[in-house]
Design a protein around this motif. Structure first.
Motif, short mmCIF file in Angstrom:
data_model
loop_
_atom_site.label_atom_id
_atom_site.label_comp_id
_atom_site.label_asym_id
_atom_site.label_seq_id
_atom_site.Cartn_x
_atom_site.Cartn_y
_atom_site.Cartn_z
N SER A 9 0.84 -1.20 0.00
CA SER A 9 0.00 0.00 0.00
C SER A 9 0.87 1.25 0.00
O SER A 9 1.93 1.28 0.63
CB SER A 9 -0.93 0.03 1.23
OG SER A 9 -1.74 -1.12 1.27
N ASN A 10 0.40 2.26 -0.71
CA ASN A 10 1.03 3.60 -0.71
C ASN A 10 2.48 3.56 -1.19
O ASN A 10 3.27 4.45 -0.85
CB ASN A 10 1.00 4.23 0.70
CG ASN A 10 -0.41 4.30 1.26
OD1 ASN A 10 -1.36 4.53 0.53
ND2 ASN A 10 -0.53 4.07 2.56
N LEU A 15 -0.86 1.47 -5.01
CA LEU A 15 -1.62 2.17 -3.98
C LEU A 15 -2.27 1.18 -3.02
O LEU A 15 -2.28 1.40 -1.80
CB LEU A 15 -2.68 3.05 -4.63
CG LEU A 15 -3.58 3.85 -3.69
CD1 LEU A 15 -2.77 4.84 -2.88
CD2 LEU A 15 -4.67 4.57 -4.48
N VAL A 58 6.65 7.14 -1.92
CA VAL A 58 5.25 7.34 -1.52
C VAL A 58 4.40 7.54 -2.77
O VAL A 58 4.77 8.32 -3.67
CB VAL A 58 5.11 8.56 -0.59
CG1 VAL A 58 3.65 8.76 -0.19
CG2 VAL A 58 5.99 8.40 0.64
N THR A 59 3.29 6.83 -2.87
CA THR A 59 2.41 6.98 -4.03
C THR A 59 2.08 8.44 -4.26
O THR A 59 1.68 9.16 -3.34
CB THR A 59 1.11 6.17 -3.81
OG1 THR A 59 1.45 4.79 -3.64
CG2 THR A 59 0.19 6.30 -5.01
N SER A 61 -0.28 10.14 -5.54
CA SER A 61 -1.60 10.69 -5.20
C SER A 61 -1.74 11.00 -3.72
O SER A 61 -2.61 11.78 -3.32
CB SER A 61 -2.70 9.71 -5.64
OG SER A 61 -2.52 8.46 -5.01
N ASN A 62 -0.91 10.41 -2.88
CA ASN A 62 -0.99 10.67 -1.44
C ASN A 62 -0.43 12.04 -1.07
O ASN A 62 -0.67 12.52 0.04
CB ASN A 62 -0.22 9.60 -0.66
CG ASN A 62 -1.00 8.30 -0.55
OD1 ASN A 62 -2.05 8.16 -1.16
ND2 ASN A 62 -0.48 7.36 0.22
N TRP A 63 0.33 12.66 -1.98
CA TRP A 63 0.98 13.92 -1.60
C TRP A 63 -0.01 15.05 -1.45
O TRP A 63 0.22 16.00 -0.68
CB TRP A 63 2.08 14.27 -2.60
CG TRP A 63 3.32 13.49 -2.29
CD1 TRP A 63 3.83 12.44 -2.98
CD2 TRP A 63 4.15 13.67 -1.15
NE1 TRP A 63 4.95 11.95 -2.35
CE2 TRP A 63 5.17 12.69 -1.22
CE3 TRP A 63 4.15 14.55 -0.07
CZ2 TRP A 63 6.17 12.58 -0.25
CZ3 TRP A 63 5.14 14.44 0.90
CH2 TRP A 63 6.13 13.46 0.79
N LYS A 65 -2.87 14.73 0.02
CA LYS A 65 -3.33 14.55 1.40
C LYS A 65 -2.24 14.94 2.39
O LYS A 65 -2.51 15.54 3.44
CB LYS A 65 -3.76 13.11 1.61
CG LYS A 65 -4.90 12.66 0.71
CD LYS A 65 -5.21 11.18 0.89
CE LYS A 65 -6.30 10.73 -0.06
NZ LYS A 65 -6.58 9.27 0.07
N LEU A 66 -0.99 14.59 2.08
CA LEU A 66 0.10 14.93 2.99
C LEU A 66 0.31 16.44 3.07
O LEU A 66 0.56 16.98 4.16
CB LEU A 66 1.39 14.25 2.53
CG LEU A 66 1.48 12.75 2.80
CD1 LEU A 66 2.64 12.12 2.03
CD2 LEU A 66 1.66 12.48 4.30
N ARG A 89 -0.63 6.70 8.12
CA ARG A 89 -1.54 5.95 7.25
C ARG A 89 -1.30 6.23 5.77
O ARG A 89 -1.76 5.47 4.92
CB ARG A 89 -2.99 6.26 7.62
CG ARG A 89 -3.49 5.49 8.83
CD ARG A 89 -5.01 5.58 8.93
NE ARG A 89 -5.47 6.93 9.20
CZ ARG A 89 -5.66 7.44 10.42
NH1 ARG A 89 -5.41 6.69 11.49
NH2 ARG A 89 -6.09 8.67 10.57
N LEU A 90 -0.58 7.29 5.47
CA LEU A 90 -0.28 7.63 4.08
C LEU A 90 1.10 7.16 3.66
O LEU A 90 1.50 7.36 2.51
CB LEU A 90 -0.39 9.15 3.89
CG LEU A 90 -1.77 9.74 4.13
CD1 LEU A 90 -1.71 11.26 4.10
CD2 LEU A 90 -2.78 9.24 3.10
#
Length: 750
Positions: A9-10, A15, A58-59, A61-63, A65-66, A89-90
């Motif tokens: 994951s991530n 993802l 890190v994926t 798309s998570n950035w 959110k980060l 969690r990210l």
């Protein structure tokens, strides 16, 4: 004991991906940029290296959110603490699920979620985290504040600043690129909360508690013996000046340097055979011979260097109070292997054998021998063969790990097709060739191989294939990948799955690596359509397209596989018109006759219509949406306007097959064509026909009674006028449709 599956994951393109691990060997297949390499790197980084992560892992798309999370820290009151779990969690994670029997409790006691465990699955999550979350938040806010203050200071001075100018850190990602102090934490998972992947193959890893408690040590130390053969193996030929004669890393990693077989032999000798380590009677005898040779050589050196030493002493040096010069040798057993020609290949010759150093063999032979030898070395290190325990005293005190995991990236490098197949057939047997292994169950071996080779995929049972497929970006995100387990797809034994398994065994399985698929009706299409693609569809020719000759009556059997692959697929088929009043008799397609199709694909799949009139009213390429990029379309014969070669008798006709469609589209070229009996007959039909209708009927009857289609296609291909041939309109429309679908899939680079 064995690994059942992992969930990544991530991590980069993965993802949320579950990868089922087969009991013996697992093969990662998929097109370029589908996620195979990230999966292998994740296994290496989480399980073996446990270091080397960067923010780029890190994926992407998570950035979003980060960045939003980091921005929220500036709005917190003094009483509110930043949420560490929201950040964690990210972060990239790897869940490892192992099955163990009750009698293996002593190996996995530290992984038990409760005392009620009596055998079965156990799960561990490895998660990348910051070493000190509170310090990270404080440092980031301070760095951000300092940068803002400096920009404000300079903006009030005479310094001209560009619009939207900022100093480091420009973003939270920019900050972490420079100051990401990281650690890898392990957490126990609950076997009762395992959730199957979403039907679209998205994994659904379980959530950790709000305040999870990490394990205090590496959960897989003493449990999994992991080794790797990396993709970049750095072979060289005899003319390459760059050489690495050093010992190969003990971990078995081969990335980043050149490794001769002689270097591997030296490493193996030191760990397993060195007579200095716990010498046996034979070792003492050999060491005595080395000692005698060393003494004799020392005496000769002293004798031959005596004149030089006397000359040096006559110069007043070393002098009375300085030590005397002495010459001595140090001969070690490994010295005999420490040279470029330690490994040689016997190439025969009359009388005395002719041998060449290993650099003079082909790269493929070097690669094969090197990989097999590494597998042997990995096995013997695991089983503590020979002196390996003496090489590391700790090894003699720690029990052998019950599970060995071997990772091999792209074994096909430099190997021709047959050798690729030999390697993948024999690799697992090599890893089990030991008295304690074989078919015994106390120690288990699992081999994971990633490949781009259809020849390698051909040799592995389909139940062991894991297909990595690309997913388009969703809601402004980035493209990702998921993994399809083909076990269930090929696991039953009904007529369809038997056909698919046996059919693919007759091919090279290149559809598992393709950007798109074309399912063809017959041999003539298989011969000519690749050339039409190259001549008239340059964009399509630049993509990796798998062409499979299936036939209209069987193409629908591949539907379950096409659904799983989820890549653009074009079916090129025939109308196969028949008169429903006499279903055993095929007819030349015509409108307003009440004719129906006998083609199962058209009737039951796409477009799901039976009447010829209804089929001719469909769009040029009827399509059906699948998951991800998996849209499917079909092209079949349509009405065409045919003009007789003399320019008269223009008529709208419907071809019955690819062959007569090609002929009716290129009448003048067909009339001049010479070749096989079939071709000659076609030419006579076109030349002697009274009008277009008569020509169409004559071609239909010839194809019905004497279907020498492949011979006709070969004659067309060998014609000196071939470049002038125009593909039938339905073929052009189908290929253009596929070209457009592939452009759509490439709109967001994967």
């Amino acid at each position: 004991m064995q690994i059942d599956f992992i969930e990544v994951s991530n991590y980069r393109k993965l993802l949320a991906a579950r990868i089922d691990i087969a009991k013996t060997q697992t093969l990662f297949v998929g097109a370029n940029n589908s996620g195979k390499t990230p999966a292998m790197v994740a296994l290496r980084q989480f399980l073996k290296d446990r270091t080397g992560f960067t923010t780029k892992d890190v994926t992407a798309s998570n950035w979003v959110k980060l960045e939003a999370l980091a921005a929220s820290w500036g709005t917190l009151s003094e009483q509110e603490a930043p949420d560490a779990e929201a950040f964690n969690r990210l972060m990239p994670t790897l869940d490892v699920w192992i099955s163990a029997a009750d009698h293996e409790l002593h190996h996995v006691a530290h992984l038990l979620p409760s005392l009620d465990w009596a055998g079965g699955q156990l799960g561990v999550r490895l998660r990348l985290e910051t070493s000190n979350f509170e310090a990270l938040v404080a440092d980031f806010r301070e760095a951000e504040s300092t940068a803002d203050a400096q920009v404000e200071k300079y903006s009030q001075s005479n310094v001209a600043l560009p619009k939207d100018f900022s100093l480091w850190p420009k973003s939270f990602a920019d900050y972490l690129d420079r100051r990401f102090s990281q650690k890898l934490q392990a957490y126990l998972l609950d076997p009762t909360k395992v959730t199957a992947p979403h039907p679209a193959h998205h994994a659904q890893p379980q959530e950790l508690p709000t305040d999870p408690v990490p394990l205090d040590k590496d959960p897989f130390a003493g449990l999994i013996h992991i080794r790797e053969i990396a993709a970049q193996r750095g072979f060289a030929d005899a003319t390459d000046g760059a050489r690495d004669e050093g010992e190969e890393k003990e971990s078995g990693s081969t990335s980043g340097s050149r490794h001769r077989l002689s270097s591997q032999l030296q490493a193996y000798y030191r760990r397993h055979l060195d007579p200095d380590k716990e010498p046996t009677e034979e070792d003492v005898s050999a060491l005595g011979a080395f000692h005698a040779a060393q003494s004799t050589f020392d005496e000769r050196l002293e004798k031959h260097f005596s004149a030089a030493k006397t000359e040096l002493e006559s110069l007043g040096y070393p002098g009375i109070s300085n030590p005397k010069l002495s010459i001595s040798t140090r001969i070690k057993p490994t010295d005999g292997l420490n040279h470029p020609s330690a490994v040689q290949y016997d190439i025969g010759g009359d009388g005395e054998a002719i041998r060449l150093p290993e650099d003079y063999s082909g790269l493929g032979f070097q690669n094969l021998i090197s990989m097999v030898f590494r597998l042997m070395r990995f096995r013997d290190e695991w089983m503590r063969v020979g002196k390996v325990s003496a090489a590391s005293p700790r090894d003699s005190d720690v029990a052998i790990e019950p599970l060995q995991l071997i990772l091999v990236e792209e074994p096909e490098a430099h190997l021709h097709a047959q050798v690729q197949q030999v390697f993948i057939r024999k690799a697992y047997d090599v890893l089990r060739n030991h008295d304690l292994l074989g078919a015994k169950v106390d120690f288990h071996t699992q081999l994971i191989v990633s490949t781009h080779s259809s020849h390698v995929a051909h040799e592995v049972d389909f139940t062991n294939l894991r297909y990595f497929k690309r997913r388009p970006a969703v809601k402004g995100g980035v493209p990702t990948s998921v993994v399809a387990n083909l076990t269930s797809l090929f696991g039953s034994d009904d007529e369809t799955t038997r056909f698919v398994r046996r059919y693919l065994k007759t091919t090279h399985c290149d559809l598992f690596f393709a950007d798109g698929i074309i399912l063809l009706e017959g041999a003539a299409e298989r011969i000519l359509i690749p050339h039409f693609i190259r001549q008239h569809h340059e964009d399509l020719a630049a993509r990796y397209i798998s062409l499979l000759e299936v036939g209209g009556s069987h193409a629908h059997r591949l539907k379950p596989l096409i659904d799983v692959l989820s890549i653009p697929t074009l079916i090129i088929s025939d109308l196969d018109a028949m008169d429903p009043s006499n279903q055993t008799r095929s007819v030349r397609p015509q409108t307003s006759k009440g004719y129906e199709t006998a083609n199962t694909v058209l009737k039951t799949w796409i477009p799901g219509k039976t009447g010829v009139d209804d089929l001719l009213k469909e769009a040029a390429v009827p399509e059906q949406a699948g998951t991800g990029l998996g849209v499917m379309g079909i092209a079949y014969q349509r009405t065409i306007d045919v003009t007789y070669p003399d320019g008269t008798a223009r008529k709208t006709l419907i071809p019955s097959t690819f062959e007569d469609a090609l002929a009716l589209t290129n009448l003048s070229l067909i009339a001049a064509l010479k070749g096989d009996t079939m071709t000659n007959k076609f030419a006579k039909i076109v030349t002697n026909g009274t009008d277009a209708e008569a020509v169409a009927q004559g071609l239909y009857e010839r194809l019905r009674d004497h279907p020498q289609k492949a011979a006709f296609a070969l004659d067309v291909l060998s014609s000196d006028q071939f470049e002038k041939f125009v593909p039938p309109s339905y073929i052009t429309e189908g290929l253009s449709w596929l070209e457009g679908q592939l452009k759509k899939s490439a709109a967001s680079p994967l």
